[in-house]
Write an enzyme that holds these catalytic residues in place. Sequence first.
Site, PDB file in Angstrom:
ATOM      1  N   SER A   9     -11.794  -0.111 -10.246  1.00  0.00           N
ATOM      2  CA  SER A   9     -12.147  -0.576  -9.018  1.00  0.00           C
ATOM      3  C   SER A   9     -13.018  -1.035  -8.355  1.00  0.00           C
ATOM      4  O   SER A   9     -12.581  -2.440  -8.025  1.00  0.00           O
ATOM      5  CB  SER A   9     -10.329  -0.466  -8.750  1.00  0.00           C
ATOM      6  OG  SER A   9      -9.122  -1.236  -9.336  1.00  0.00           O
TER       7      SER A   9
ATOM      8  N   HIS B 286      -5.883  -1.947  -1.241  1.00  0.00           N
ATOM      9  CA  HIS B 286      -6.542  -1.978  -2.602  1.00  0.00           C
ATOM     10  C   HIS B 286      -7.191  -2.810  -2.068  1.00  0.00           C
ATOM     11  O   HIS B 286      -9.108  -2.401  -2.065  1.00  0.00           O
ATOM     12  CB  HIS B 286      -6.161  -2.583  -3.557  1.00  0.00           C
ATOM     13  CG  HIS B 286      -6.414  -1.800  -4.845  1.00  0.00           C
ATOM     14  ND1 HIS B 286      -7.645  -3.046  -5.771  1.00  0.00           N
ATOM     15  CD2 HIS B 286      -6.808  -0.942  -5.458  1.00  0.00           C
ATOM     16  CE1 HIS B 286      -7.667  -2.721  -6.698  1.00  0.00           C
ATOM     17  NE2 HIS B 286      -7.917  -1.308  -6.996  1.00  0.00           N
TER      18      HIS B 286
ATOM     19  N   ASP C 226      -7.546 -10.481  -5.296  1.00  0.00           N
ATOM     20  CA  ASP C 226      -6.997  -8.679  -5.442  1.00  0.00           C
ATOM     21  C   ASP C 226      -5.493  -8.424  -4.450  1.00  0.00           C
ATOM     22  O   ASP C 226      -4.984  -9.167  -5.042  1.00  0.00           O
ATOM     23  CB  ASP C 226      -7.834  -7.976  -4.948  1.00  0.00           C
ATOM     24  CG  ASP C 226      -7.464  -6.627  -4.663  1.00  0.00           C
ATOM     25  OD1 ASP C 226      -6.907  -5.364  -4.344  1.00  0.00           O
ATOM     26  OD2 ASP C 226      -8.808  -5.947  -5.876  1.00  0.00           O
TER      27      ASP C 226
END
Length: 399
Positions: free
Chosen positions: A289, A105, A63
């Site tokens: 996601s 994220h 990620d």
Amino acid sequence: MGLSTAVAVASAQPSTGHPPDPDCAVVIPATRNDVPGAEEVPEPLTMAHRFATGAGIRVAVIDTGVAPHPRLPPVIPGGDLVVARDRRPDDPPLPEGAVDDCDGHGTIVAGILAARPSAEDGVVGVAPGVELISIRQTSRRRAADSVGAGGSLASLTDAINLAVDQSAQVINVSLTSCLPPDVADSVNTTAFDAALSRAEDREVVIVAAAGNADEQCPPGSTVLPAHRPTVVSVSALEDPHTIARYSVPGPGPLLSAPGHVPLALSPRDPGFTVGFADPPGLRAFEGTSFAAPVVSGTVALLMELHPADSAAGIRARLAAAVDPATGAVDPASVVTHVPADYRVAPHPVVIPVPAEASSGVRERSIVTVTTLSCFVGVALTIRSASHSRRRRGRNRERQ
């Protein structure tokens, strides 16, 4: 590499904590009312954790990096594939790339997967017992513009190989490489497919976001790695009964998990966050996601329970236990599911012997038979006597 779709839903003030890095995304701190109480742990997780927590299973999160957080397992730096842009001379030194999540994220994803429980609140990840490896493969905030801030298929290939090299058993990929229909056939995926094959040979389960449809990823696109047969592709649920409209359909079995995360671990401080601060409001954590780590965590639970299973066997267990209408993955249902072919031998068929009648029934039966016998005997006696009288009468007439 595309990040999650987000929705502006409210206005809020940015988080306070460490001195803000002007390059990094700003997150909105959670209020006390946003955090569930200790008695509000979701029932599916409470039940699932009676059987497994993912203990001993190594999960790699490919990620934007994973920032250390007191509610996460110790984050193992697995590698940094981002070519960072030049820093100003007076800027403070950066953490090691794999544990520097300027975008925010990767930390959100890791918390969904592996947040550890606390007696003070009801926040817990799907597999809080796992070992967590962070591989930073992309960053819009840190990467040099000249190399493409969104990462590349080549760097994703390298990231998968890095995860395999470090004995990851599960790989979560919540970033996608979307190939529109007009270019999909012209992209050379040989090295990428070889990395997937290598992972399969090592019995590694790869779980990936199905992708969020937008202008860069129109209908009919090939989403990598989600559209490869050995990869578990995860769509987002808009509600318990509906697949989110933004989820890109995949060619494989339908698997899904909630795509909206109302509360997450903060990548900036030890607390929680409810979204990114994006003028004029708040950008919620929403997209495929954030559905993927729910499934990655569930895979880790299965691996703890079934250590002898192959990667294909784990995928089969997962697919057999989901909601047939939406593909929804419920951790408790998955870990307690018994496959239809669980018997190793035919079940013997035994025909029971009829039970004997009770003594009372036998006595009543004997009385009934005796009574009938008496009636029959009397009837025969009367008939015989009548027959004898008629015969004597005929004899007198002849005389």
